[in-house]
Design a protein around this motif. Structure first.
Motif, PDB file in Angstrom:
ATOM      1  N   ALA A  16       0.839  -1.197   0.000  1.00 34.56           N
ATOM      2  CA  ALA A  16       0.000   0.000   0.000  1.00 34.56           C
ATOM      3  C   ALA A  16       0.870   1.241   0.000  1.00 34.56           C
ATOM      4  O   ALA A  16       2.009   1.214   0.477  1.00 34.56           O
ATOM      5  N   THR A  17       0.326   2.314  -0.531  1.00 36.11           N
ATOM      6  CA  THR A  17       1.037   3.585  -0.492  1.00 36.11           C
ATOM      7  C   THR A  17       0.408   4.467   0.562  1.00 36.11           C
ATOM      8  O   THR A  17      -0.810   4.523   0.706  1.00 36.11           O
ATOM      9  N   ALA A  18       1.252   5.124   1.322  1.00 30.67           N
ATOM     10  CA  ALA A  18       0.793   6.005   2.383  1.00 30.67           C
ATOM     11  C   ALA A  18       0.343   7.324   1.788  1.00 30.67           C
ATOM     12  O   ALA A  18       0.937   7.823   0.842  1.00 30.67           O
ATOM     13  N   VAL A  19      -0.707   7.882   2.344  1.00 35.06           N
ATOM     14  CA  VAL A  19      -1.140   9.221   1.974  1.00 35.06           C
ATOM     15  C   VAL A  19      -0.086  10.177   2.513  1.00 35.06           C
ATOM     16  O   VAL A  19       0.265  10.099   3.696  1.00 35.06           O
ATOM     17  N   PRO A  20       0.454  11.045   1.660  1.00 37.14           N
ATOM     18  CA  PRO A  20       1.502  11.950   2.154  1.00 37.14           C
ATOM     19  C   PRO A  20       1.018  12.747   3.360  1.00 37.14           C
ATOM     20  O   PRO A  20      -0.097  13.240   3.386  1.00 37.14           O
ATOM     21  N   SER A  21       1.882  12.840   4.350  1.00 40.75           N
ATOM     22  CA  SER A  21       1.567  13.617   5.545  1.00 40.75           C
ATOM     23  C   SER A  21       2.301  14.938   5.467  1.00 40.75           C
ATOM     24  O   SER A  21       2.963  15.228   4.492  1.00 40.75           O
ATOM     25  N   GLY A  22       2.222  15.710   6.529  1.00 41.20           N
ATOM     26  CA  GLY A  22       2.852  17.013   6.531  1.00 41.20           C
ATOM     27  C   GLY A  22       4.327  16.986   6.879  1.00 41.20           C
ATOM     28  O   GLY A  22       4.947  18.033   6.885  1.00 41.20           O
ATOM     29  N   ASP A  23       4.928  15.841   7.169  1.00 41.39           N
ATOM     30  CA  ASP A  23       6.330  15.883   7.561  1.00 41.39           C
ATOM     31  C   ASP A  23       7.229  16.103   6.346  1.00 41.39           C
ATOM     32  O   ASP A  23       6.850  15.887   5.212  1.00 41.39           O
ATOM     33  N   ALA A  32      -1.488   5.690  10.383  1.00 40.64           N
ATOM     34  CA  ALA A  32      -2.246   6.708   9.646  1.00 40.64           C
ATOM     35  C   ALA A  32      -2.890   6.081   8.414  1.00 40.64           C
ATOM     36  O   ALA A  32      -2.461   5.032   7.951  1.00 40.64           O
ATOM     37  N   PRO A  33      -3.930   6.733   7.849  1.00 37.54           N
ATOM     38  CA  PRO A  33      -4.610   6.175   6.682  1.00 37.54           C
ATOM     39  C   PRO A  33      -3.675   6.024   5.497  1.00 37.54           C
ATOM     40  O   PRO A  33      -2.695   6.730   5.374  1.00 37.54           O
ATOM     41  N   ALA A  34      -4.018   5.114   4.600  1.00 30.80           N
ATOM     42  CA  ALA A  34      -3.212   4.887   3.403  1.00 30.80           C
ATOM     43  C   ALA A  34      -4.121   4.574   2.243  1.00 30.80           C
ATOM     44  O   ALA A  34      -5.278   4.198   2.425  1.00 30.80           O
ATOM     45  N   ARG A  35      -3.590   4.715   1.044  1.00 35.37           N
ATOM     46  CA  ARG A  35      -4.281   4.227  -0.140  1.00 35.37           C
ATOM     47  C   ARG A  35      -3.916   2.760  -0.258  1.00 35.37           C
ATOM     48  O   ARG A  35      -2.766   2.391  -0.175  1.00 35.37           O
ATOM     49  N   ALA A  36      -4.913   1.934  -0.447  1.00 34.51           N
ATOM     50  CA  ALA A  36      -4.695   0.491  -0.437  1.00 34.51           C
ATOM     51  C   ALA A  36      -4.169  -0.003  -1.756  1.00 34.51           C
ATOM     52  O   ALA A  36      -4.367   0.595  -2.787  1.00 34.51           O
ATOM     53  N   ALA A  37      -3.501  -1.109  -1.691  1.00 39.91           N
ATOM     54  CA  ALA A  37      -3.149  -1.873  -2.869  1.00 39.91           C
ATOM     55  C   ALA A  37      -3.895  -3.181  -2.756  1.00 39.91           C
ATOM     56  O   ALA A  37      -4.091  -3.709  -1.671  1.00 39.91           O
ATOM     57  N   ALA A  38      -4.331  -3.683  -3.855  1.00 41.39           N
ATOM     58  CA  ALA A  38      -5.040  -4.950  -3.862  1.00 41.39           C
ATOM     59  C   ALA A  38      -4.084  -6.064  -3.475  1.00 41.39           C
ATOM     60  O   ALA A  38      -2.883  -5.935  -3.647  1.00 41.39           O
ATOM     61  N   PRO A  39      -4.582  -7.190  -2.950  1.00 42.68           N
ATOM     62  CA  PRO A  39      -3.698  -8.302  -2.657  1.00 42.68           C
ATOM     63  C   PRO A  39      -2.873  -8.627  -3.888  1.00 42.68           C
ATOM     64  O   PRO A  39      -3.362  -8.605  -4.999  1.00 42.68           O
ATOM     65  N   GLY A  40      -1.600  -8.873  -3.639  1.00 42.65           N
ATOM     66  CA  GLY A  40      -0.698  -9.135  -4.748  1.00 42.65           C
ATOM     67  C   GLY A  40       0.050  -7.897  -5.171  1.00 42.65           C
ATOM     68  O   GLY A  40       0.910  -7.958  -6.015  1.00 42.65           O
ATOM     69  N   GLY A  41      -0.253  -6.749  -4.598  1.00 39.84           N
ATOM     70  CA  GLY A  41       0.556  -5.578  -4.798  1.00 39.84           C
ATOM     71  C   GLY A  41       0.092  -4.614  -5.868  1.00 39.84           C
ATOM     72  O   GLY A  41       0.765  -3.650  -6.146  1.00 39.84           O
ATOM     73  N   ASP A  42      -1.040  -4.814  -6.530  1.00 39.81           N
ATOM     74  CA  ASP A  42      -1.497  -3.879  -7.537  1.00 39.81           C
ATOM     75  C   ASP A  42      -2.334  -2.809  -6.870  1.00 39.81           C
ATOM     76  O   ASP A  42      -3.208  -3.098  -6.065  1.00 39.81           O
ATOM     77  N   ALA A  43      -2.067  -1.560  -7.232  1.00 40.30           N
ATOM     78  CA  ALA A  43      -2.734  -0.436  -6.581  1.00 40.30           C
ATOM     79  C   ALA A  43      -4.233  -0.463  -6.816  1.00 40.30           C
ATOM     80  O   ALA A  43      -4.694  -0.741  -7.905  1.00 40.30           O
ATOM     81  N   ALA A  44      -4.974  -0.189  -5.775  1.00 35.77           N
ATOM     82  CA  ALA A  44      -6.425  -0.021  -5.854  1.00 35.77           C
ATOM     83  C   ALA A  44      -6.709   1.414  -5.456  1.00 35.77           C
ATOM     84  O   ALA A  44      -6.618   1.762  -4.295  1.00 35.77           O
ATOM     85  N   PRO A  45      -6.945   2.294  -6.417  1.00 37.89           N
ATOM     86  CA  PRO A  45      -7.030   3.711  -6.106  1.00 37.89           C
ATOM     87  C   PRO A  45      -8.113   4.055  -5.100  1.00 37.89           C
ATOM     88  O   PRO A  45      -9.198   3.505  -5.136  1.00 37.89           O
ATOM     89  N   GLY A  46      -7.757   4.967  -4.209  1.00 31.70           N
ATOM     90  CA  GLY A  46      -8.728   5.573  -3.338  1.00 31.70           C
ATOM     91  C   GLY A  46      -9.171   4.804  -2.114  1.00 31.70           C
ATOM     92  O   GLY A  46      -9.919   5.317  -1.318  1.00 31.70           O
ATOM     93  N   GLY A  47      -8.739   3.582  -1.906  1.00 29.01           N
ATOM     94  CA  GLY A  47      -9.204   2.802  -0.765  1.00 29.01           C
ATOM     95  C   GLY A  47      -8.391   3.057   0.474  1.00 29.01           C
ATOM     96  O   GLY A  47      -7.428   3.784   0.446  1.00 29.01           O
ATOM     97  N   ALA A  49      -6.111   1.239   3.530  1.00 30.29           N
ATOM     98  CA  ALA A  49      -5.378   0.000   3.762  1.00 30.29           C
ATOM     99  C   ALA A  49      -6.042  -0.722   4.917  1.00 30.29           C
ATOM    100  O   ALA A  49      -5.965  -0.284   6.050  1.00 30.29           O
ATOM    101  N   ALA A  50      -6.730  -1.766   4.631  1.00 31.31           N
ATOM    102  CA  ALA A  50      -7.400  -2.548   5.662  1.00 31.31           C
ATOM    103  C   ALA A  50      -6.761  -3.917   5.698  1.00 31.31           C
ATOM    104  O   ALA A  50      -6.962  -4.704   4.802  1.00 31.31           O
ATOM    105  N   PRO A  51      -5.894  -4.167   6.696  1.00 30.15           N
ATOM    106  CA  PRO A  51      -5.292  -5.485   6.750  1.00 30.15           C
ATOM    107  C   PRO A  51      -6.371  -6.545   6.654  1.00 30.15           C
ATOM    108  O   PRO A  51      -7.384  -6.472   7.318  1.00 30.15           O
ATOM    109  N   GLY A  52      -6.152  -7.468   5.787  1.00 33.28           N
ATOM    110  CA  GLY A  52      -7.135  -8.500   5.533  1.00 33.28           C
ATOM    111  C   GLY A  52      -7.835  -8.262   4.224  1.00 33.28           C
ATOM    112  O   GLY A  52      -8.191  -9.181   3.532  1.00 33.28           O
ATOM    113  N   THR A 163       4.351   2.025   2.068  1.00 35.66           N
ATOM    114  CA  THR A 163       5.473   2.885   1.724  1.00 35.66           C
ATOM    115  C   THR A 163       4.951   4.161   1.096  1.00 35.66           C
ATOM    116  O   THR A 163       3.755   4.270   0.798  1.00 35.66           O
ATOM    117  N   ASP A 164       5.830   5.114   0.865  1.00 29.92           N
ATOM    118  CA  ASP A 164       5.422   6.336   0.190  1.00 29.92           C
ATOM    119  C   ASP A 164       5.202   6.004  -1.294  1.00 29.92           C
ATOM    120  O   ASP A 164       5.687   4.985  -1.785  1.00 29.92           O
TER     121      ASP A 164
END
Length: 194
Positions: A16-23, A32-47, A49-52, A163-164
């Protein structure tokens, strides 16, 4: 070409890619919230990151006691740049017993015990730093231990490597390479031609 076969990541693993923070470094704090990647590592826009990855309609975790219902255990990948650092961080995050042996076999045994007691979701922030100071074989060993645990307890382990956005593709390549290197050394894989 002598590169090992590079399979897609297994279903228990999400990148998953992390939503950029202010640091200043653009890092998202653990949890912190993240944009999810589908199982197997392909990005799923806008979701999120929910383990499981098993969200039921309406955003609630699907029932059944799988890893999607477990609260995520946060881990900072920067603490695991070395094998010793990673095993110590896992021992603390997973509350492993004092007799934990700080090696891959001990981690395998501990994961088996934890998964027998219930589902486990591990959320690793700054995952590109995992075992970065070690030879690639150590990352392959980590993935092997996790894959063995997931195979022995189907649906009970979920690992989100976060990751970022700039680090997502290098992390996917690293995971695929480690999985390919692991499979290339597996005699059953070689014998079957897979």
């Amino acid at each position: 070409m002598n590169e090992p076969h590079q399979p897609a990541p297994p279903a228990w693993l999400t990148i998953a890619t992390a939503v950029p923070s202010g640091d200043a470094a653009g890092r998202t704090p653990p949890g912190a919230p993240a944009r999810a990647a589908a199982p197997g590592g392909d990005a799923a826009p806008g979701g999120d990151a929910a383990p499981g990855g098993d969200a039921a309609p309406g955003g609630d975790a699907a029932p059944g006691g799988d890893a999607g219902t477990a609260p995520p255990v946060p881990l900072d990948g920067a603490a695991g740049r070395t094998r010793a650092g990673l095993l110590a961080a896992l021992a603390g995050a997973l509350r492993l017993p004092a007799h934990f042996g700080h090696n891959w076999d001990a981690l395998s045994d501990s994961l088996r015990d934890l998964l027998a007691a219930g589902p486990l979701a591990l959320l690793v922030d700054r995952a590109g730093e995992l075992l970065a100071d070690e030879p690639p074989a150590q990352f392959a060993s980590l993935l092997t231990v996790l894959d063995d645990a997931a195979t022995e307890a189907p649906g009970r382990l979920r690992v989100v490597l976060r990751t970022d956005p700039a680090g997502a593709d290098p992390l996917r390549r690293r995971v695929r390479y480690a999985l390919g290197a692991r499979d290339a050394t597996n005699p059953a894989e070689r014998a079957s031609g897979a």
